[in-house]
Design a protein around this motif. Structure first.
Motif, PDB file in Angstrom:
ATOM      1  N   ALA A   8       0.848  -1.206   0.000  1.00 15.89           N
ATOM      2  CA  ALA A   8       0.000   0.000   0.000  1.00 15.89           C
ATOM      3  C   ALA A   8       0.878   1.250   0.000  1.00 15.89           C
ATOM      4  O   ALA A   8       0.584   2.223  -0.702  1.00 15.89           O
ATOM      5  N   GLY A   9       1.965   1.228   0.764  1.00 13.23           N
ATOM      6  CA  GLY A   9       2.898   2.347   0.763  1.00 13.23           C
ATOM      7  C   GLY A   9       3.585   2.517  -0.580  1.00 13.23           C
ATOM      8  O   GLY A   9       3.809   3.640  -1.041  1.00 13.23           O
ATOM      9  N   MET A  10       3.907   1.397  -1.223  1.00  8.56           N
ATOM     10  CA  MET A  10       4.494   1.462  -2.565  1.00  8.56           C
ATOM     11  C   MET A  10       3.505   2.108  -3.534  1.00  8.56           C
ATOM     12  O   MET A  10       3.881   2.990  -4.303  1.00  8.56           O
ATOM     13  N   ASP A  11       2.241   1.668  -3.467  1.00  8.05           N
ATOM     14  CA  ASP A  11       1.215   2.249  -4.335  1.00  8.05           C
ATOM     15  C   ASP A  11       1.087   3.753  -4.110  1.00  8.05           C
ATOM     16  O   ASP A  11       0.775   4.494  -5.041  1.00  8.05           O
ATOM     17  N   GLY A  12       1.334   4.207  -2.887  1.00  7.92           N
ATOM     18  CA  GLY A  12       1.252   5.631  -2.576  1.00  7.92           C
ATOM     19  C   GLY A  12       2.307   6.462  -3.276  1.00  7.92           C
ATOM     20  O   GLY A  12       2.195   7.692  -3.333  1.00  7.92           O
ATOM     21  N   GLU A  13       3.331   5.819  -3.826  1.00  4.33           N
ATOM     22  CA  GLU A  13       4.386   6.531  -4.555  1.00  4.33           C
ATOM     23  C   GLU A  13       4.259   6.343  -6.071  1.00  4.33           C
ATOM     24  O   GLU A  13       5.145   6.732  -6.817  1.00  4.33           O
ATOM     25  N   LEU A  14       3.149   5.738  -6.508  1.00  2.00           N
ATOM     26  CA  LEU A  14       2.908   5.533  -7.929  1.00  2.00           C
ATOM     27  C   LEU A  14       1.790   6.448  -8.405  1.00  2.00           C
ATOM     28  O   LEU A  14       0.941   6.864  -7.620  1.00  2.00           O
ATOM     29  N   HIS A  15       1.796   6.741  -9.691  1.00  2.00           N
ATOM     30  CA  HIS A  15       0.644   7.363 -10.338  1.00  2.00           C
ATOM     31  C   HIS A  15      -0.077   6.271 -11.118  1.00  2.00           C
ATOM     32  O   HIS A  15       0.557   5.343 -11.645  1.00  2.00           O
ATOM     33  N   PHE A  16      -1.385   6.397 -11.181  1.00  6.57           N
ATOM     34  CA  PHE A  16      -2.207   5.441 -11.909  1.00  6.57           C
ATOM     35  C   PHE A  16      -2.958   6.173 -13.011  1.00  6.57           C
ATOM     36  O   PHE A  16      -3.414   7.295 -12.781  1.00  6.57           O
ATOM     37  N   PRO A  17      -3.106   5.563 -14.189  1.00  4.20           N
ATOM     38  CA  PRO A  17      -2.616   4.223 -14.479  1.00  4.20           C
ATOM     39  C   PRO A  17      -1.096   4.187 -14.404  1.00  4.20           C
ATOM     40  O   PRO A  17      -0.418   5.158 -14.730  1.00  4.20           O
ATOM     41  N   TRP A  44      -1.519  -1.080 -14.621  1.00  7.74           N
ATOM     42  CA  TRP A  44      -2.382  -1.128 -13.442  1.00  7.74           C
ATOM     43  C   TRP A  44      -3.218   0.147 -13.456  1.00  7.74           C
ATOM     44  O   TRP A  44      -2.688   1.249 -13.408  1.00  7.74           O
ATOM     45  N   ARG A  45      -4.530   0.009 -13.531  1.00  6.12           N
ATOM     46  CA  ARG A  45      -5.437   1.153 -13.590  1.00  6.12           C
ATOM     47  C   ARG A  45      -5.609   1.820 -12.232  1.00  6.12           C
ATOM     48  O   ARG A  45      -5.963   2.992 -12.159  1.00  6.12           O
ATOM     49  N   ALA A  46      -5.392   1.060 -11.139  1.00  4.74           N
ATOM     50  CA  ALA A  46      -5.644   1.570  -9.783  1.00  4.74           C
ATOM     51  C   ALA A  46      -4.715   0.859  -8.807  1.00  4.74           C
ATOM     52  O   ALA A  46      -4.115  -0.169  -9.146  1.00  4.74           O
ATOM     53  N   PRO A  47      -4.591   1.365  -7.593  1.00  7.13           N
ATOM     54  CA  PRO A  47      -3.772   0.692  -6.575  1.00  7.13           C
ATOM     55  C   PRO A  47      -4.312  -0.707  -6.258  1.00  7.13           C
ATOM     56  O   PRO A  47      -5.445  -1.040  -6.589  1.00  7.13           O
ATOM     57  N   GLY A  48      -3.465  -1.499  -5.595  1.00  7.13           N
ATOM     58  CA  GLY A  48      -3.898  -2.792  -5.087  1.00  7.13           C
ATOM     59  C   GLY A  48      -3.675  -3.963  -6.024  1.00  7.13           C
ATOM     60  O   GLY A  48      -4.342  -4.984  -5.891  1.00  7.13           O
TER      61      GLY A  48
END
Length: 139
Positions: A42-51, A63-67
């Motif tokens: 979840a913390g990693m996803d917080g440093e990504l932009h989606f898609p 990946w269209r969204a986190p998780g």
């Protein structure tokens, strides 16, 4: 941005805004890897932009969204002996005020610090709505 001429004509390089962008984008990559080493998807996803786009050879994953990290993601890494990832270098090779391309070299290490593998990848961080995030990783 809808004007193609503006899209392909980036601002001049070497500005203070560019230097700030490199610093801030680099900090985003550091936070991502701190979360990676903490096994915090979840913390990693917080440093990504989606898609979020990943390229491996000619294969493309979006990946269209986190998780979207597989549930056994860290289990498989740990089964290989991995315990942490450490940057060897992060070289900004193209930068503007809102986007930085990095050539990232990192090692995967075991608990004793022995290098299991070395990787050299292209990662692109962008500032969207005032927040830096990793938009693309090419492996």
């Amino acid at each position: 941005m809808t004007d193609f001429a503006n899209f392909v004509a980036p601002a001049a390089s070497g500005s203070a805004a560019e230097a700030d962008a490199i610093h801030e984008a680099s900090a985003c990559l550091d936070r991502f890897t701190e979360r990676f080493n903490a096994r915090d998807t979840a913390g990693m996803d917080g440093e990504l932009h989606f898609p979020h786009v990943m390229l491996s050879g000619a294969d493309r994953l979006e990946w269209r969204a986190p998780g979207n990290h597989p549930a056994d993601f860290f289990g498989k890494l740990e089964a290989s002996g991995w315990r942490r990832t450490r940057y060897q270098s992060k070289e900004a090779v193209l930068a503007s005020a809102d986007k930085v391309h990095f050539v990232v070299t990192y090692t995967r290490e075991d608990a004793a610090g022995t290098v299991l593998s070395t990787h050299r990848n292209l990662w692109i961080a962008t500032r969207v709505d005032g927040r830096w995030g990793i938009s693309l990783r090419s492996y």
